[in-house]
Scaffold this motif. Structure first.
Motif, PDB file in Angstrom:
ATOM      1  N   THR A 151       0.840  -1.196   0.000  1.00  0.00           N
ATOM      2  CA  THR A 151       0.000   0.000   0.000  1.00  0.00           C
ATOM      3  C   THR A 151       0.877   1.249   0.000  1.00  0.00           C
ATOM      4  O   THR A 151       2.010   1.231   0.483  1.00  0.00           O
ATOM      5  N   LYS A 152       0.346   2.311  -0.570  1.00  0.00           N
ATOM      6  CA  LYS A 152       0.999   3.619  -0.539  1.00  0.00           C
ATOM      7  C   LYS A 152      -0.071   4.643  -0.175  1.00  0.00           C
ATOM      8  O   LYS A 152      -1.256   4.477  -0.482  1.00  0.00           O
ATOM      9  N   ARG A 153       0.350   5.728   0.439  1.00  0.00           N
ATOM     10  CA  ARG A 153      -0.589   6.774   0.827  1.00  0.00           C
ATOM     11  C   ARG A 153      -0.609   7.904  -0.196  1.00  0.00           C
ATOM     12  O   ARG A 153       0.366   8.129  -0.920  1.00  0.00           O
ATOM     13  N   ASN A 154      -1.730   8.602  -0.251  1.00  0.00           N
ATOM     14  CA  ASN A 154      -1.883   9.815  -1.067  1.00  0.00           C
ATOM     15  C   ASN A 154      -1.412   9.618  -2.503  1.00  0.00           C
ATOM     16  O   ASN A 154      -0.576  10.363  -3.019  1.00  0.00           O
ATOM     17  N   PHE A 155      -1.975   8.598  -3.151  1.00  0.00           N
ATOM     18  CA  PHE A 155      -1.574   8.281  -4.523  1.00  0.00           C
ATOM     19  C   PHE A 155      -2.798   8.249  -5.420  1.00  0.00           C
ATOM     20  O   PHE A 155      -3.875   7.805  -5.018  1.00  0.00           O
ATOM     21  N   ARG A 156      -2.616   8.745  -6.653  1.00  0.00           N
ATOM     22  CA  ARG A 156      -3.690   8.731  -7.645  1.00  0.00           C
ATOM     23  C   ARG A 156      -3.292   7.826  -8.802  1.00  0.00           C
ATOM     24  O   ARG A 156      -2.160   7.900  -9.297  1.00  0.00           O
ATOM     25  N   CYS A 157      -4.200   6.979  -9.231  1.00  0.00           N
ATOM     26  CA  CYS A 157      -3.909   5.971 -10.250  1.00  0.00           C
ATOM     27  C   CYS A 157      -3.412   6.599 -11.551  1.00  0.00           C
ATOM     28  O   CYS A 157      -4.010   7.542 -12.085  1.00  0.00           O
ATOM     29  N   ASP A 158      -2.309   6.058 -12.073  1.00  0.00           N
ATOM     30  CA  ASP A 158      -1.700   6.554 -13.316  1.00  0.00           C
ATOM     31  C   ASP A 158      -2.168   5.815 -14.559  1.00  0.00           C
ATOM     32  O   ASP A 158      -1.833   6.222 -15.679  1.00  0.00           O
ATOM     33  N   CYS A 159      -2.896   4.710 -14.391  1.00  0.00           N
ATOM     34  CA  CYS A 159      -3.194   3.821 -15.512  1.00  0.00           C
ATOM     35  C   CYS A 159      -3.758   4.573 -16.720  1.00  0.00           C
ATOM     36  O   CYS A 159      -4.769   5.275 -16.617  1.00  0.00           O
ATOM     37  N   GLY A 160      -3.074   4.444 -17.849  1.00  0.00           N
ATOM     38  CA  GLY A 160      -3.552   5.026 -19.101  1.00  0.00           C
ATOM     39  C   GLY A 160      -3.236   6.487 -19.307  1.00  0.00           C
ATOM     40  O   GLY A 160      -3.609   7.057 -20.348  1.00  0.00           O
ATOM     41  N   ASN A 161      -2.541   7.134 -18.352  1.00  0.00           N
ATOM     42  CA  ASN A 161      -2.229   8.552 -18.573  1.00  0.00           C
ATOM     43  C   ASN A 161      -1.039   8.699 -19.522  1.00  0.00           C
ATOM     44  O   ASN A 161      -0.632   7.734 -20.176  1.00  0.00           O
ATOM     45  N   ARG A 162      -0.470   9.873 -19.607  1.00  0.00           N
ATOM     46  CA  ARG A 162       0.575  10.155 -20.595  1.00  0.00           C
ATOM     47  C   ARG A 162       1.775   9.216 -20.475  1.00  0.00           C
ATOM     48  O   ARG A 162       2.488   8.962 -21.461  1.00  0.00           O
ATOM     49  N   LYS A 163       1.988   8.668 -19.291  1.00  0.00           N
ATOM     50  CA  LYS A 163       3.135   7.784 -19.088  1.00  0.00           C
ATOM     51  C   LYS A 163       2.985   6.461 -19.834  1.00  0.00           C
ATOM     52  O   LYS A 163       3.963   5.757 -20.054  1.00  0.00           O
ATOM     53  N   PHE A 164       1.750   6.121 -20.190  1.00  0.00           N
ATOM     54  CA  PHE A 164       1.485   4.872 -20.901  1.00  0.00           C
ATOM     55  C   PHE A 164       1.168   5.190 -22.363  1.00  0.00           C
ATOM     56  O   PHE A 164       0.039   5.533 -22.709  1.00  0.00           O
ATOM     57  N   THR A 165       2.145   5.073 -23.209  1.00  0.00           N
ATOM     58  CA  THR A 165       1.963   5.479 -24.612  1.00  0.00           C
ATOM     59  C   THR A 165       1.062   4.531 -25.397  1.00  0.00           C
ATOM     60  O   THR A 165       0.364   4.945 -26.321  1.00  0.00           O
ATOM     61  N   ASP A 166       1.071   3.239 -25.023  1.00  0.00           N
ATOM     62  CA  ASP A 166       0.312   2.243 -25.798  1.00  0.00           C
ATOM     63  C   ASP A 166      -0.834   1.618 -25.012  1.00  0.00           C
ATOM     64  O   ASP A 166      -1.339   0.562 -25.384  1.00  0.00           O
ATOM     65  N   LEU A 167      -1.238   2.249 -23.941  1.00  0.00           N
ATOM     66  CA  LEU A 167      -2.294   1.670 -23.119  1.00  0.00           C
ATOM     67  C   LEU A 167      -3.323   2.718 -22.747  1.00  0.00           C
ATOM     68  O   LEU A 167      -2.974   3.814 -22.317  1.00  0.00           O
ATOM     69  N   GLN A 168      -4.592   2.360 -22.942  1.00  0.00           N
ATOM     70  CA  GLN A 168      -5.686   3.219 -22.475  1.00  0.00           C
ATOM     71  C   GLN A 168      -6.410   2.499 -21.349  1.00  0.00           C
ATOM     72  O   GLN A 168      -6.689   1.304 -21.445  1.00  0.00           O
ATOM     73  N   CYS A 169      -6.698   3.228 -20.296  1.00  0.00           N
ATOM     74  CA  CYS A 169      -7.392   2.631 -19.163  1.00  0.00           C
ATOM     75  C   CYS A 169      -8.793   2.203 -19.590  1.00  0.00           C
ATOM     76  O   CYS A 169      -9.539   2.985 -20.183  1.00  0.00           O
ATOM     77  N   LYS A 170      -9.149   0.973 -19.281  1.00  0.00           N
ATOM     78  CA  LYS A 170     -10.457   0.452 -19.648  1.00  0.00           C
ATOM     79  C   LYS A 170     -11.548   0.903 -18.678  1.00  0.00           C
ATOM     80  O   LYS A 170     -12.739   0.863 -19.017  1.00  0.00           O
ATOM     81  N   LEU A 171     -11.156   1.315 -17.490  1.00  0.00           N
ATOM     82  CA  LEU A 171     -12.135   1.643 -16.461  1.00  0.00           C
ATOM     83  C   LEU A 171     -12.413   3.136 -16.361  1.00  0.00           C
ATOM     84  O   LEU A 171     -13.539   3.541 -16.080  1.00  0.00           O
ATOM     85  N   TYR A 172     -11.380   3.947 -16.552  1.00  0.00           N
ATOM     86  CA  TYR A 172     -11.549   5.401 -16.447  1.00  0.00           C
ATOM     87  C   TYR A 172     -10.503   6.071 -17.350  1.00  0.00           C
ATOM     88  O   TYR A 172      -9.450   6.505 -16.883  1.00  0.00           O
ATOM     89  N   PRO A 173     -10.794   6.152 -18.640  1.00  0.00           N
ATOM     90  CA  PRO A 173      -9.808   6.678 -19.592  1.00  0.00           C
ATOM     91  C   PRO A 173      -9.582   8.181 -19.499  1.00  0.00           C
ATOM     92  O   PRO A 173      -8.537   8.679 -19.946  1.00  0.00           O
ATOM     93  N   GLU A 174     -10.529   8.931 -18.933  1.00  0.00           N
ATOM     94  CA  GLU A 174     -10.409  10.391 -18.879  1.00  0.00           C
ATOM     95  C   GLU A 174      -9.529  10.815 -17.706  1.00  0.00           C
ATOM     96  O   GLU A 174     -10.017  11.175 -16.636  1.00  0.00           O
ATOM     97  N   LYS A 175      -8.234  10.775 -17.898  1.00  0.00           N
ATOM     98  CA  LYS A 175      -7.292  11.133 -16.846  1.00  0.00           C
ATOM     99  C   LYS A 175      -6.418  12.308 -17.274  1.00  0.00           C
ATOM    100  O   LYS A 175      -6.185  12.515 -18.476  1.00  0.00           O
ATOM    101  N   ASP A 176      -5.941  13.065 -16.279  1.00  0.00           N
ATOM    102  CA  ASP A 176      -4.949  14.100 -16.566  1.00  0.00           C
ATOM    103  C   ASP A 176      -3.665  13.439 -17.064  1.00  0.00           C
ATOM    104  O   ASP A 176      -3.423  12.258 -16.833  1.00  0.00           O
TER     105      ASP A 176
END
Length: 374
Positions: free
Chosen positions: A82-107
């Motif tokens: 576990t980590k504290r005060n973290f926001r999920c990065d899945c599919g954001n700019r750091k992932f060039t070839d992956l789009q989040c299937k659950l919440y694609p609208e990320k900063d």
């Protein structure tokens, strides 16, 4: 065989169940179906780093529990606990070839996230993976409260005390970066020894957290959250000439956070050091796991494995144990069986477990039938 010397299947699996309960407490405290991104910087959650999407040398990123299931299924994932005060990065700019299937609208990025070498799959001051295929030394790993890195017990610079489950640890590096904590450590370190002496030899686990802490802090330095105090507790403790060797990690007793001064000056000091969470007793991993355990009980009810065991009579349980190569082998085979479900993201049902036990009994019968008669 005498009754007192027999063991049930539940007895055999007891240790494994304890480990599974610890794991479920971590996972049940997080949402396994919905991306945590809309919640913002979550107070504490289970996190993963994907080595498939973000290989060594790439920009660090972390994904929530749900995204590890839905978006990174079959990938090489590093468990970050576990980590504290973290926001999920899945599919954001750091992932060039992956789009989040659950919440694609990320900063594009989460600017307040903190990343350490843990996100590259290495831990401790030795920066080794866990488990480490090249390390044959049996050693527990303990998480630092501040940096949240995991350190080997032998690399803490001090002997690991007993009952670490009820204590929080701050590594030597974090203590030195926040030197005011040494003042509190001067008065709280050694709490186990002193409490034992003052309570007739009772163990630390038998003594209430308030009793452990209050016995070591002068009455003038005690306080409740609700009471306003004109004096700074930290200054009071600094005025008391009580020094300890300021080296190695520090293990803090239960309820130690309640002894920290919360005057305006100390709150500003904690805020500037990004340590305000130390005044929040619900920030602890123990509090998070307790929440997860409650969620698990409320949502899932009886464990499917135990449900299956309940449907086996005593004779069947003993046949499984004594009819296989030994209960250790049986446990290993059961683990492998369950791991296949985990790898495929499937839920284990009582019927699956029952089928496993039936296969065990079938093997036993085949071995008996093919054995030479004496």
């Amino acid at each position: 065989m005498c009754e007192e010397h027999t063991v049930s299947l539940v007895d055999v699996l007891e240790e494994d169940e304890e480990l599974e309960e610890e794991a479920s407490a971590v996972l049940a405290g997080s949402d396994s179906d919905h991306c945590s991104y809309p919640q913002g910087y979550v107070k504490r959650q289970a996190l993963y780093s994907c080595n498939t999407c973000k290989p060594k040398g790439a920009e660090a990123a972390g994904v929530c529990l749900a995204c590890s299931y839905k978006c990174h299924e079959g990938h090489d994932l590093f468990e970050l606990y576990t980590k504290r005060n973290f926001r999920c990065d899945c599919g954001n700019r750091k992932f060039t070839d992956l789009q989040c299937k659950l919440y694609p609208e990320k900063d594009d990025v989460n600017t307040l996230n903190k990343y350490s070498h843990n996100f590259s799959g290495v831990y401790c001051t030795c920066r080794r993976p866990y488990p480490d295929p090249d390390d044959q030394v049996e050693d527990e790993m303990i998480q630092c409260v501040l940096c949240e890195d995991w350190l080997h017990g032998r690399h803490l610079g001090r002997e690991v005390p007993e009952n670490t489950e009820s204590q929080e640890m701050i590594c030597e590096s974090c203590m030195n970066q926040n030197s005011f904590l040494w003042t509190y450590a001067d008065h709280l370190t050694g709490v186990v020894r002193q409490v034992k002496e003052e309570t007739g030899g009772r163990s630390n686990a038998d003594v209430a957290p308030e009793e452990q802490v209050d016995d070591l802090i002068k009455p003038s330095a005690k306080r409740t959250r609700e009471e306003a105090e004109p004096n700074c507790r930290l200054k009071e403790l600094q005025a008391v000439n009580q020094k300890r060797e300021r080296s190695g990690a520090v293990f803090w007793p239960s309820a130690w956070r309640s002894t920290l001064c919360s005057c305006n000056t100390c709150q500003e000091r904690l805020s500037s050091a990004q340590l305000s969470f130390l005044l929040d007793e619900s920030d602890t991993v123990v509090a998070y796991e307790r929440k997860g355990q409650n969620n698990e009980q409320n949502q899932q009810g009886h464990d499917p494995l135990m449900s299956a065991l309940d449907n086996l009579n005593r004779v069947q349980q003993l046949e499984i144990i004594h009819g296989t190569k030994g209960y250790n082998d049986m446990k290993s085979e059961l683990k492998d069986f369950l791991q296949r479900f985990a790898a495929e993201g499937k839920v284990v049902t009582p019927d699956d477990i029952r089928h496993f036990f039936e296969q065990q009994q079938s093997r036993k019968r085949r071995r008996v039938e093919s054995a030479p008669f004496y």
